[in-house]
Motif scaffolding. Structure first.
Motif, PDB file in Angstrom:
ATOM      1  N   MET A  52      42.036  44.817  32.573  1.00 13.46           N
ATOM      2  CA  MET A  52      41.392  44.468  33.844  1.00 13.46           C
ATOM      3  C   MET A  52      41.520  45.533  34.914  1.00 13.46           C
ATOM      4  O   MET A  52      40.897  45.424  35.964  1.00 13.46           O
ATOM      5  CB  MET A  52      41.959  43.151  34.359  1.00 13.46           C
ATOM      6  CG  MET A  52      41.479  41.970  33.570  1.00 13.46           C
ATOM      7  SD  MET A  52      42.126  40.477  34.280  1.00 13.46           S
ATOM      8  CE  MET A  52      42.368  39.516  32.829  1.00 13.46           C
ATOM      9  N   PRO A  93      43.326  44.514  40.461  1.00 10.85           N
ATOM     10  CA  PRO A  93      42.354  43.417  40.335  1.00 10.85           C
ATOM     11  C   PRO A  93      41.844  42.984  41.705  1.00 10.85           C
ATOM     12  O   PRO A  93      42.612  42.736  42.614  1.00 10.85           O
ATOM     13  CB  PRO A  93      43.146  42.299  39.653  1.00 10.85           C
ATOM     14  CG  PRO A  93      44.580  42.695  39.727  1.00 10.85           C
ATOM     15  CD  PRO A  93      44.648  44.162  40.021  1.00 10.85           C
ATOM     16  N   GLN A  94      40.528  42.938  41.856  1.00 10.22           N
ATOM     17  CA  GLN A  94      39.942  42.657  43.167  1.00 10.22           C
ATOM     18  C   GLN A  94      39.492  41.210  43.335  1.00 10.22           C
ATOM     19  O   GLN A  94      39.490  40.690  44.423  1.00 10.22           O
ATOM     20  CB  GLN A  94      38.752  43.587  43.409  1.00 10.22           C
ATOM     21  CG  GLN A  94      39.160  45.044  43.508  1.00 10.22           C
ATOM     22  CD  GLN A  94      40.206  45.299  44.583  1.00 10.22           C
ATOM     23  OE1 GLN A  94      40.111  44.809  45.698  1.00 10.22           O
ATOM     24  NE2 GLN A  94      41.239  46.061  44.237  1.00 10.22           N
ATOM     25  N   ALA A  95      39.038  40.565  42.279  1.00 10.40           N
ATOM     26  CA  ALA A  95      38.533  39.198  42.361  1.00 10.40           C
ATOM     27  C   ALA A  95      39.550  38.273  41.697  1.00 10.40           C
ATOM     28  O   ALA A  95      39.482  38.034  40.498  1.00 10.40           O
ATOM     29  CB  ALA A  95      37.187  39.098  41.674  1.00 10.40           C
ATOM     30  N   PHE A 132      40.277  34.981  41.557  1.00 10.56           N
ATOM     31  CA  PHE A 132      39.878  33.801  40.790  1.00 10.56           C
ATOM     32  C   PHE A 132      39.209  34.210  39.478  1.00 10.56           C
ATOM     33  O   PHE A 132      39.427  33.594  38.436  1.00 10.56           O
ATOM     34  CB  PHE A 132      38.955  32.889  41.607  1.00 10.56           C
ATOM     35  CG  PHE A 132      39.677  32.120  42.684  1.00 10.56           C
ATOM     36  CD1 PHE A 132      40.735  31.277  42.392  1.00 10.56           C
ATOM     37  CD2 PHE A 132      39.280  32.236  44.006  1.00 10.56           C
ATOM     38  CE1 PHE A 132      41.396  30.561  43.380  1.00 10.56           C
ATOM     39  CE2 PHE A 132      39.923  31.531  45.005  1.00 10.56           C
ATOM     40  CZ  PHE A 132      40.986  30.689  44.699  1.00 10.56           C
ATOM     41  N   GLU A 133      38.403  35.263  39.552  1.00  9.84           N
ATOM     42  CA  GLU A 133      37.763  35.775  38.340  1.00  9.84           C
ATOM     43  C   GLU A 133      38.821  36.322  37.385  1.00  9.84           C
ATOM     44  O   GLU A 133      38.758  36.086  36.174  1.00  9.84           O
ATOM     45  CB  GLU A 133      36.760  36.871  38.703  1.00  9.84           C
ATOM     46  CG  GLU A 133      36.010  37.423  37.518  1.00  9.84           C
ATOM     47  CD  GLU A 133      35.023  38.511  37.909  1.00  9.84           C
ATOM     48  OE1 GLU A 133      34.713  39.346  37.044  1.00  9.84           O
ATOM     49  OE2 GLU A 133      34.563  38.527  39.070  1.00  9.84           O
ATOM     50  N   THR A 134      39.807  37.021  37.907  1.00  3.57           N
ATOM     51  CA  THR A 134      40.895  37.541  37.082  1.00  3.57           C
ATOM     52  C   THR A 134      41.648  36.398  36.419  1.00  3.57           C
ATOM     53  O   THR A 134      41.955  36.461  35.227  1.00  3.57           O
ATOM     54  CB  THR A 134      41.853  38.401  37.927  1.00  3.57           C
ATOM     55  OG1 THR A 134      41.113  39.483  38.504  1.00  3.57           O
ATOM     56  CG2 THR A 134      42.992  38.954  37.091  1.00  3.57           C
ATOM     57  N   ALA A 145      40.501  33.400  35.712  1.00  5.70           N
ATOM     58  CA  ALA A 145      39.643  32.792  34.697  1.00  5.70           C
ATOM     59  C   ALA A 145      39.542  33.668  33.451  1.00  5.70           C
ATOM     60  O   ALA A 145      39.615  33.170  32.317  1.00  5.70           O
ATOM     61  CB  ALA A 145      38.253  32.534  35.275  1.00  5.70           C
ATOM     62  N   ILE A 146      39.380  34.966  33.653  1.00  5.28           N
ATOM     63  CA  ILE A 146      39.284  35.880  32.517  1.00  5.28           C
ATOM     64  C   ILE A 146      40.608  35.916  31.758  1.00  5.28           C
ATOM     65  O   ILE A 146      40.621  35.873  30.519  1.00  5.28           O
ATOM     66  CB  ILE A 146      38.867  37.293  32.978  1.00  5.28           C
ATOM     67  CG1 ILE A 146      37.423  37.278  33.456  1.00  5.28           C
ATOM     68  CG2 ILE A 146      39.067  38.317  31.862  1.00  5.28           C
ATOM     69  CD1 ILE A 146      36.990  38.557  34.155  1.00  5.28           C
ATOM     70  N   SER A 204      40.633  34.414  28.138  1.00  2.00           N
ATOM     71  CA  SER A 204      40.874  35.351  27.034  1.00  2.00           C
ATOM     72  C   SER A 204      42.020  34.886  26.155  1.00  2.00           C
ATOM     73  O   SER A 204      41.915  34.882  24.927  1.00  2.00           O
ATOM     74  CB  SER A 204      41.180  36.749  27.572  1.00  2.00           C
ATOM     75  OG  SER A 204      40.082  37.261  28.271  1.00  2.00           O
ATOM     76  N   CYS A 240      45.395  32.718  41.056  1.00  5.26           N
ATOM     77  CA  CYS A 240      44.804  31.661  41.893  1.00  5.26           C
ATOM     78  C   CYS A 240      45.447  31.680  43.278  1.00  5.26           C
ATOM     79  O   CYS A 240      44.753  31.533  44.293  1.00  5.26           O
ATOM     80  CB  CYS A 240      44.974  30.295  41.246  1.00  5.26           C
ATOM     81  SG  CYS A 240      43.887  30.041  39.828  1.00  5.26           S
ATOM     82  N   GLY A 271      43.863  34.310  45.080  1.00  2.33           N
ATOM     83  CA  GLY A 271      42.531  33.893  45.513  1.00  2.33           C
ATOM     84  C   GLY A 271      42.582  33.031  46.771  1.00  2.33           C
ATOM     85  O   GLY A 271      41.672  33.062  47.594  1.00  2.33           O
TER      86      GLY A 271
END
Length: 173
Positions: free
Chosen positions: A41, A45-47, A49-51, A53-54, A58, A109, A112
């Protein structure tokens, strides 16, 4: 009232580790998967919530793949039909892998929600995985030799593997 003997005291102390020992494969695999996913990643890591989730997604996919592979391999090894019981056994063996991803995903989270920074979430997630590997390494050293020295060497070795994976992230990105 039963009296505790040195043997029963040892058995009781050891039995507290039984679940941990049985989950060791999945915990080790999960820690390495989380560290590997974080490496992929990027360094910052900038996002969050996306991080999260990924990362969780994964490791979830890898856990399902591991359980499915175990299920099919068991059927090949034994010639038994695939049953609900076999699926539950495969999932039970694989679930600790996914459990390792829970806290790291929650750290992101929290980032986030702006309770912590994404960088702090990243450091916490990596530290958790490295620490878990060190504890497992210490446990292996203790089980093999029943000595503090071996436990320390096991912790250093397994923790260093985790730290190496975390360090590769810096070199790659």
């Amino acid at each position: 009232m039963t009296q505790s003997t040195p043997e029963t005291a040892h058995d009781t102390a050891t039995s507290g580790w039984v679940r941990f020992d049985k989950a060791a494969f999945g915990l080790i695999y999960g820690a390495i998967m989380v560290l590997s996913a974080l490496m992929a990643m990027g360094a910052h890591p900038q996002a969050p919530f996306e991080t999260a989730a990924i990362l969780f997604g994964s490791v979830f996919a890898i856990t399902l793949a591991k359980a499915f592979a175990e299920l099919l391999a068991h059927a090949l090894d034994t010639g038994e039909r695939i049953s609900n019981g076999a699926w539950r056994a495969a999932w039970h063996h694989s679930a600790p892998t996914l459990a390792v991803a829970n806290l790291p995903a929650l750290f992101f989270c929290a980032a986030g929600l702006q309770w912590i920074t994404p960088e702090t979430a990243n450091v916490l997630a990596q530290s958790l995985c490295i620490g878990l590997l060190a504890v497992l390494g210490a446990r292996v050293g203790w089980v093999i030799d029943k000595s503090t020295g071996s436990a320390i060497l096991g912790a250093l070795f397994a923790g260093a593997i985790g730290a190496l994976l975390a360090g590769l992230k810096v070199l790659i990105h």
